[in-house]
Design an enzyme around this catalytic site. Structure first.
Site, mmCIF file in Angstrom:
data_model
loop_
_atom_site.group_PDB
_atom_site.id
_atom_site.type_symbol
_atom_site.label_atom_id
_atom_site.label_comp_id
_atom_site.label_asym_id
_atom_site.label_seq_id
_atom_site.Cartn_x
_atom_site.Cartn_y
_atom_site.Cartn_z
ATOM 1 C CB THR A 48 -12.893 -8.447 9.819
ATOM 2 O OG1 THR A 48 -13.095 -8.633 11.211
ATOM 3 C CG2 THR A 48 -13.042 -9.757 9.079
ATOM 4 C CB VAL A 49 -13.454 -4.241 6.943
ATOM 5 C CG1 VAL A 49 -13.527 -3.417 5.663
ATOM 6 C CG2 VAL A 49 -14.809 -4.877 7.237
ATOM 7 C CG HIS A 103 -16.308 -12.683 12.941
ATOM 8 N ND1 HIS A 103 -15.162 -11.915 12.901
ATOM 9 C CD2 HIS A 103 -17.283 -11.931 12.359
ATOM 10 C CE1 HIS A 103 -15.435 -10.756 12.314
ATOM 11 N NE2 HIS A 103 -16.701 -10.745 11.976
ATOM 12 N NE ARG A 125 -9.751 -1.867 17.597
ATOM 13 C CZ ARG A 125 -10.732 -1.138 17.081
ATOM 14 N NH1 ARG A 125 -11.770 -1.748 16.517
ATOM 15 N NH2 ARG A 125 -10.695 0.184 17.136
ATOM 16 C CB SER A 133 -15.210 -0.973 17.615
ATOM 17 O OG SER A 133 -15.471 -1.029 16.231
ATOM 18 C CE1 TYR A 188 -8.433 -2.191 13.706
ATOM 19 C CE2 TYR A 188 -7.445 -0.690 15.293
ATOM 20 C CZ TYR A 188 -8.331 -0.931 14.265
ATOM 21 O OH TYR A 188 -9.129 0.088 13.798
ATOM 22 C CB THR A 223 -3.954 4.694 5.140
ATOM 23 O OG1 THR A 223 -4.588 5.380 4.050
ATOM 24 C CG2 THR A 223 -2.484 4.459 4.827
ATOM 25 N NE ARG A 252 -17.121 4.090 16.464
ATOM 26 C CZ ARG A 252 -16.519 4.620 17.524
ATOM 27 N NH1 ARG A 252 -16.746 5.875 17.843
ATOM 28 N NH2 ARG A 252 -15.699 3.900 18.263
ATOM 29 N N GLY A 254 -11.154 3.962 13.912
ATOM 30 C CA GLY A 254 -9.949 3.208 13.588
ATOM 31 C C GLY A 254 -8.735 3.664 14.369
#
Length: 294
Positions: A48-49, A103, A125, A133, A188, A223, A252, A254
């Site tokens: 999401t972020v 969500h 994902r 996660s 993802y 990135t 954390r 990714g």
């Protein structure tokens, strides 16, 4: 977890009391849509972020001064969650383009999406990495119950006894409506494998015209390594009332395949059985390990 943040079920979906309000959520389906509206839809911990960052930079044509101009503490202020208390009201009068993340399940979203009003970007994902996660996020986020153990959280996730409810239903239902709405579906793992190609595809879907240099800047600042250095993208300034910052950083790892560092052999077998049963006819394949990218 503070009692005011306990999970509450509403219309078949688990919300967080104090973060979401059922009356507010019920009004979302009635929202009038503009063609320029864009919703990023994900199950929690599915990118999401990351997509907030990409959308912001596409809108700004790769110009990072969007942060200094906006003076917002985090990406969630610039591309808010539509289901959070107060966000629906703000959506009504917000200038175009209205960029939002959510969500929510399909049945709680604006009905006008079915008339091809607005666009939806769905990011999926692989659920093993989502589970891991999400487990770590439950230790960071004060609005979520701290798990007693990984085993306990593993079972809750498979039951859908978490905010966001069940991963399988969320992904399957949204995907089943891909032809009913103007949707861009991406994983993802695709984004990790080739962010440049993913951003270009997204740019085409959104009808954005950026130069190669501008696109390169969007990719560069989206990135994982660069986002970790951007306080707004890493949610470093979010209130201590919401995040236990001493428990770790929002971003954390990714990566792909971190589940292998957490799942036991037995848990992996159980998960595979559930996945095969639930996703038997699902046409999209997931990448479970970085070595699968070769």
């Amino acid at each position: 977890m503070d009692h005011k943040y306990e999970l509450v079920a509403h219309r078949g979906f688990n919300f967080i009391r104090g973060i979401h309000d059922p009356d507010d959520v019920d009004g979302i389906s009635k929202l009038e849509m503009r063609d320029s509206d864009i919703f990023v839809v994900t199950y929690p911990k599915s990118g999401t972020v990351w997509m907030q960052q990409i959308l912001l930079l596409l809108e700004a044509k790769g110009d990072m001064t969007v942060y200094s101009v906006a003076k917002m503490p985090c990406n969630g202020d610039l591309v808010p969650w539509i289901e959070v208390i107060g966000s629906r009201e703000a959506f009504l009068t917000a200038p175009s383009p209205r960029l939002r993340v959510t969500h929510l399940p399909y049945h709680l979203m604006p009905a006008a999406l079915g008339q091809k009003k607005g666009k939806v970007i769905y990011v999926a994902r692989n659920p093993k990495d989502v589970l891991v996660s999400y487990y770590h996020f439950h230790h960071l986020a004060k609005m979520l119950d701290t798990p007693t153990s990984f085993e306990d959280f593993f079972e809750k996730f498979l039951r859908g006894d978490v905010f966001g409810s069940g991963w399988f239903q969320h992904v399957k239902t949204w995907y089943s409506h891909r032809d009913d709405i103007d949707m861009f579906f991406i994983t993802y793992e695709e984004m990790i494998h080739n962010l440049n190609v993913s951003v270009k595809k997204l740019c085409t879907f959104l009808g954005k015209e950026l130069t190669e240099e501008q696109l390169a800047d969007v990719v560069k600042y989206s990135t994982f390594s660069n986002m970790k250095k951007i306080p707004q993208a890493n949610y470093e300034h979010v209130s201590d009332d919401l995040f236990n910052h001493h428990m770790g950083r929002f971003m954390r790892k990714g990566t792909i395949g971190d589940w292998k560092n957490h799942f036991t052999v037995a848990q992996n077998e159980i998960f595979d059985q559930v996945f095969q049963r639930e996703m038997e006819d699902f046409p999209v394949s997931f990448t479970w390990d970085m070595t699968d990218m070769a």
